[in-house]
Design a protein around this motif. Structure first.
Motif, PDB file in Angstrom:
ATOM      1  N   GLU A 103       2.330  13.545  13.898  1.00 17.38           N
ATOM      2  CA  GLU A 103       1.910  14.800  13.034  1.00 17.38           C
ATOM      3  C   GLU A 103       2.348  14.864  11.669  1.00 17.38           C
ATOM      4  O   GLU A 103       2.636  15.865  11.118  1.00 17.38           O
ATOM      5  CB  GLU A 103       2.268  15.907  13.867  1.00 17.38           C
ATOM      6  N   LEU A 104       2.418  13.687  10.790  1.00 15.50           N
ATOM      7  CA  LEU A 104       2.739  13.564   9.550  1.00 15.50           C
ATOM      8  C   LEU A 104       1.390  13.148   8.608  1.00 15.50           C
ATOM      9  O   LEU A 104       1.483  12.851   7.500  1.00 15.50           O
ATOM     10  CB  LEU A 104       3.748  12.627   9.234  1.00 15.50           C
ATOM     11  N   GLY A 105       0.199  13.144   9.157  1.00 17.81           N
ATOM     12  CA  GLY A 105      -0.955  12.793   8.490  1.00 17.81           C
ATOM     13  C   GLY A 105      -1.168  13.536   7.252  1.00 17.81           C
ATOM     14  O   GLY A 105      -1.870  13.106   6.297  1.00 17.81           O
ATOM     15  N   GLU A 106      -0.859  14.772   6.939  1.00 18.89           N
ATOM     16  CA  GLU A 106      -1.229  15.686   6.101  1.00 18.89           C
ATOM     17  C   GLU A 106      -0.471  14.939   4.751  1.00 18.89           C
ATOM     18  O   GLU A 106      -0.717  15.292   3.628  1.00 18.89           O
ATOM     19  CB  GLU A 106      -0.859  16.959   6.232  1.00 18.89           C
ATOM     20  N   TRP A 107       0.669  14.117   5.202  1.00 20.68           N
ATOM     21  CA  TRP A 107       1.554  13.693   4.019  1.00 20.68           C
ATOM     22  C   TRP A 107       0.859  12.350   3.245  1.00 20.68           C
ATOM     23  O   TRP A 107       1.257  11.761   2.353  1.00 20.68           O
ATOM     24  CB  TRP A 107       2.754  13.466   4.334  1.00 20.68           C
ATOM     25  N   LEU A 108      -0.224  11.693   4.092  1.00 19.96           N
ATOM     26  CA  LEU A 108      -0.502  10.442   3.845  1.00 19.96           C
ATOM     27  C   LEU A 108      -1.288  10.451   2.351  1.00 19.96           C
ATOM     28  O   LEU A 108      -2.078  11.441   1.992  1.00 19.96           O
ATOM     29  CB  LEU A 108      -1.415   9.855   4.820  1.00 19.96           C
ATOM     30  N   ARG A 109      -1.174   9.633   1.713  1.00 21.73           N
ATOM     31  CA  ARG A 109      -1.899   9.297   0.395  1.00 21.73           C
ATOM     32  C   ARG A 109      -3.559   8.726   0.749  1.00 21.73           C
ATOM     33  O   ARG A 109      -3.344   8.136   1.666  1.00 21.73           O
ATOM     34  CB  ARG A 109      -1.361   8.232  -0.742  1.00 21.73           C
ATOM     35  N   ALA A 110      -4.397   9.227  -0.137  1.00 20.36           N
ATOM     36  CA  ALA A 110      -5.664   8.684   0.235  1.00 20.36           C
ATOM     37  C   ALA A 110      -6.028   7.317  -0.223  1.00 20.36           C
ATOM     38  O   ALA A 110      -5.225   6.690  -0.833  1.00 20.36           O
ATOM     39  CB  ALA A 110      -6.659   9.521  -0.422  1.00 20.36           C
ATOM     40  N   ASP A 154      10.615  15.157  -1.066  1.00 21.58           N
ATOM     41  CA  ASP A 154      11.165  15.618   0.225  1.00 21.58           C
ATOM     42  C   ASP A 154      12.230  14.365   0.830  1.00 21.58           C
ATOM     43  O   ASP A 154      11.521  13.736   1.531  1.00 21.58           O
ATOM     44  CB  ASP A 154      10.309  16.174   1.120  1.00 21.58           C
ATOM     45  N   VAL A 155      13.420  14.644   0.614  1.00 19.19           N
ATOM     46  CA  VAL A 155      14.260  13.698   1.025  1.00 19.19           C
ATOM     47  C   VAL A 155      14.283  13.741   2.592  1.00 19.19           C
ATOM     48  O   VAL A 155      14.370  12.478   3.290  1.00 19.19           O
ATOM     49  CB  VAL A 155      15.805  13.722   0.856  1.00 19.19           C
ATOM     50  N   ALA A 156      14.017  14.874   3.243  1.00 21.70           N
ATOM     51  CA  ALA A 156      14.166  14.819   4.828  1.00 21.70           C
ATOM     52  C   ALA A 156      12.826  14.161   5.430  1.00 21.70           C
ATOM     53  O   ALA A 156      12.832  13.322   6.202  1.00 21.70           O
ATOM     54  CB  ALA A 156      14.107  16.336   5.284  1.00 21.70           C
ATOM     55  N   LEU A 157      11.722  14.278   4.513  1.00 20.84           N
ATOM     56  CA  LEU A 157      10.562  13.510   4.846  1.00 20.84           C
ATOM     57  C   LEU A 157      10.793  12.000   4.911  1.00 20.84           C
ATOM     58  O   LEU A 157      10.325  11.201   5.931  1.00 20.84           O
ATOM     59  CB  LEU A 157       9.192  14.103   4.353  1.00 20.84           C
ATOM     60  N   ILE A 158      11.130  11.656   3.672  1.00 23.32           N
ATOM     61  CA  ILE A 158      11.533  10.505   3.575  1.00 23.32           C
ATOM     62  C   ILE A 158      12.412   9.679   4.581  1.00 23.32           C
ATOM     63  O   ILE A 158      12.042   8.595   5.326  1.00 23.32           O
ATOM     64  CB  ILE A 158      11.928  10.190   2.266  1.00 23.32           C
ATOM     65  N   SER A 159      13.319  10.347   5.125  1.00 31.89           N
ATOM     66  CA  SER A 159      14.241   9.994   6.236  1.00 31.89           C
ATOM     67  C   SER A 159      13.366   9.939   7.471  1.00 31.89           C
ATOM     68  O   SER A 159      13.587   8.854   8.343  1.00 31.89           O
ATOM     69  CB  SER A 159      15.401  10.819   6.174  1.00 31.89           C
ATOM     70  N   VAL A 160      12.789  10.869   7.981  1.00 32.81           N
ATOM     71  CA  VAL A 160      11.930  10.640   9.145  1.00 32.81           C
ATOM     72  C   VAL A 160      10.806   9.584   9.125  1.00 32.81           C
ATOM     73  O   VAL A 160      10.885   8.900  10.088  1.00 32.81           O
ATOM     74  CB  VAL A 160      11.091  11.951   9.180  1.00 32.81           C
ATOM     75  N   VAL A 161      10.223   9.468   7.770  1.00 32.13           N
ATOM     76  CA  VAL A 161       9.342   8.288   7.691  1.00 32.13           C
ATOM     77  C   VAL A 161       9.798   6.976   7.849  1.00 32.13           C
ATOM     78  O   VAL A 161       9.463   6.020   8.456  1.00 32.13           O
ATOM     79  CB  VAL A 161       8.499   8.347   6.521  1.00 32.13           C
ATOM     80  N   GLU A 162      11.171   6.869   7.303  1.00 32.07           N
ATOM     81  CA  GLU A 162      11.800   5.556   7.220  1.00 32.07           C
ATOM     82  C   GLU A 162      12.116   5.298   8.802  1.00 32.07           C
ATOM     83  O   GLU A 162      12.124   4.287   9.137  1.00 32.07           O
ATOM     84  CB  GLU A 162      13.141   5.713   6.472  1.00 32.07           C
ATOM     85  N   ALA A 163      12.753   6.186   9.443  1.00 34.05           N
ATOM     86  CA  ALA A 163      12.930   6.219  10.849  1.00 34.05           C
ATOM     87  C   ALA A 163      12.007   5.560  11.672  1.00 34.05           C
ATOM     88  O   ALA A 163      11.983   4.764  12.439  1.00 34.05           O
ATOM     89  CB  ALA A 163      14.005   7.542  11.417  1.00 34.05           C
ATOM     90  N   LEU A 164      10.820   6.206  11.626  1.00 34.41           N
ATOM     91  CA  LEU A 164       9.602   6.091  12.244  1.00 34.41           C
ATOM     92  C   LEU A 164       9.130   4.552  11.932  1.00 34.41           C
ATOM     93  O   LEU A 164       8.920   3.695  12.897  1.00 34.41           O
ATOM     94  CB  LEU A 164       8.659   6.919  12.192  1.00 34.41           C
ATOM     95  N   LEU A 165       8.956   4.288  10.601  1.00 28.87           N
ATOM     96  CA  LEU A 165       8.652   2.951  10.432  1.00 28.87           C
ATOM     97  C   LEU A 165       9.723   1.690  10.918  1.00 28.87           C
ATOM     98  O   LEU A 165       9.370   0.857  11.524  1.00 28.87           O
ATOM     99  CB  LEU A 165       8.576   2.797   8.900  1.00 28.87           C
ATOM    100  N   ALA A 186       0.981  -1.259   0.012  1.00 21.71           N
ATOM    101  CA  ALA A 186       0.017   0.230  -0.039  1.00 21.71           C
ATOM    102  C   ALA A 186       0.934   1.181  -0.077  1.00 21.71           C
ATOM    103  O   ALA A 186       1.886   1.290   0.716  1.00 21.71           O
ATOM    104  CB  ALA A 186      -0.935  -0.070   1.332  1.00 21.71           C
ATOM    105  N   GLU A 187       0.533   2.175  -0.903  1.00 26.28           N
ATOM    106  CA  GLU A 187       1.193   3.500  -0.809  1.00 26.28           C
ATOM    107  C   GLU A 187       0.902   4.486   0.381  1.00 26.28           C
ATOM    108  O   GLU A 187      -0.491   4.654   0.416  1.00 26.28           O
ATOM    109  CB  GLU A 187       1.118   4.193  -2.156  1.00 26.28           C
ATOM    110  N   LEU A 188       1.954   4.664   1.015  1.00 32.77           N
ATOM    111  CA  LEU A 188       1.659   5.668   2.194  1.00 32.77           C
ATOM    112  C   LEU A 188       1.717   6.822   2.223  1.00 32.77           C
ATOM    113  O   LEU A 188       0.985   7.826   2.263  1.00 32.77           O
ATOM    114  CB  LEU A 188       2.571   4.757   3.250  1.00 32.77           C
ATOM    115  N   ILE A 189       3.037   7.387   1.444  1.00 24.34           N
ATOM    116  CA  ILE A 189       3.460   8.647   1.047  1.00 24.34           C
ATOM    117  C   ILE A 189       4.128   8.868  -0.248  1.00 24.34           C
ATOM    118  O   ILE A 189       4.937   7.777  -0.619  1.00 24.34           O
ATOM    119  CB  ILE A 189       4.281   9.280   2.137  1.00 24.34           C
ATOM    120  N   ARG A 190       4.018   9.789  -0.805  1.00 23.12           N
ATOM    121  CA  ARG A 190       4.554  10.065  -2.134  1.00 23.12           C
ATOM    122  C   ARG A 190       5.165  11.512  -2.030  1.00 23.12           C
ATOM    123  O   ARG A 190       4.546  12.361  -2.082  1.00 23.12           O
ATOM    124  CB  ARG A 190       3.637   9.862  -3.416  1.00 23.12           C
TER     125      ARG A 190
END
Length: 73
Positions: A66-73, A9-20, A2-6
């Motif tokens: 607080e990254l919900g705004e980046w989630l894909r529908a 933004d490399v910084a956002l990708i790094s944060v999401v990778e760390a969280l996951l 499932a696609e979570l985020i597209r």
């Protein structure tokens, strides 16, 4: 998967990778290499994918961070 985020933004990708990673949720970042080679053109955008059975958990994690705004529908 499932696609979570597209995003480009490399910084956002790094944060999401760390969280996951910390949550033990398997993920995959697609098209990262192509977007770097082509230079962040809007046609090739990296995507963060998670296993279908972990999607709800991953989405909840992003909302809690607080990254919900980046989630894909």
């Amino acid at each position: 998967m499932a696609e979570l985020i597209r995003t480009n933004d490399v910084a956002l990708i790094s944060v999401v990778e760390a969280l996951l990673g910390e949550a033990g949720i398997p993920y995959q970042v697609t098209d990262r290499t192509m977007s770097v080679l082509e230079g962040t053109i809007p046609v090739i955008v990296p995507r963060i994918l998670v296993a279908d059975d972990r999607e709800a958990e991953a989405r909840e994690l992003m909302v809690d961070a607080e990254l919900g705004e980046w989630l894909r529908a």
